[in-house]
Structures are given as C-alpha cells and as structure tokens.
Write a protein that holds these residues in place. Structure first.
Motif: not given
Length: 92
Positions: A7, A11, A30, A33-34
C-alpha cells in the motif's frame, strides 16, 4: 506486513506517476494508490521475467520498471475513469 508495504509503495508510485503524466488527473487518491499497486506488481513481473528482480545492492532496474508500470496503469486508469464518469461536470 507485506500488504502494508504494498500500500505504501503503491501510494508513492501512484503519486509519482500522477506527477509525471501531463495534465490534471481526476481520479481519487484511493484509485491512484490502487493503480500504483497494480503498476508495481506489473513492474515486478517484468523484472522477474527479464531476470533483474534480485540483484546485489539496490535494485534500480526493478524500481524503474515498477515506476514505468505505475505510469502506464495510472495513465490507462485515468482514461478509463474519465470514460466511466463520462466527463460529468460538478457544479459548485
């Protein structure tokens, strides 16, 4: 602990990829980040495939491949995000 690192790396790579890509990206943090995580996994797969995944010292080639994967996935993801959102304008 490896999920936490995934993660964090996703990020950071996602943010760097957004900074490299021209123009403004509209995807949420989000999703960035994914996409960074997916790009990192893609870069690791390519590094393993060409035989540079594990070297002595710092794995610069692997890290550059991870960044390239993140730029690719963030760029493609932004296009997909825009097409799904349909260019809707928010009124304020």
């Amino acid at each position: 602990m490896s999920w936490l690192w995934a993660i964090i790396v996703g990020f950071v790579l996602g943010l760097i990829a957004k900074a490299i890509l021209p123009g403004k990206q509209h995807q949420p943090l989000w999703l960035t980040t994914l996409f960074g995580i997916i790009g990192s996994v893609l870069g690791n797969a390519v590094a393993t495939w060409i035989g540079v995944a594990d070297t002595r010292g710092i794995d610069w080639t692997r890290h550059l491949l991870q960044l390239a994967g993140a730029v690719l996935i963030v760029g493609l993801g932004e296009m997909g995000y825009k097409s799904i959102r349909g260019g809707k304008r928010q009124t304020t």
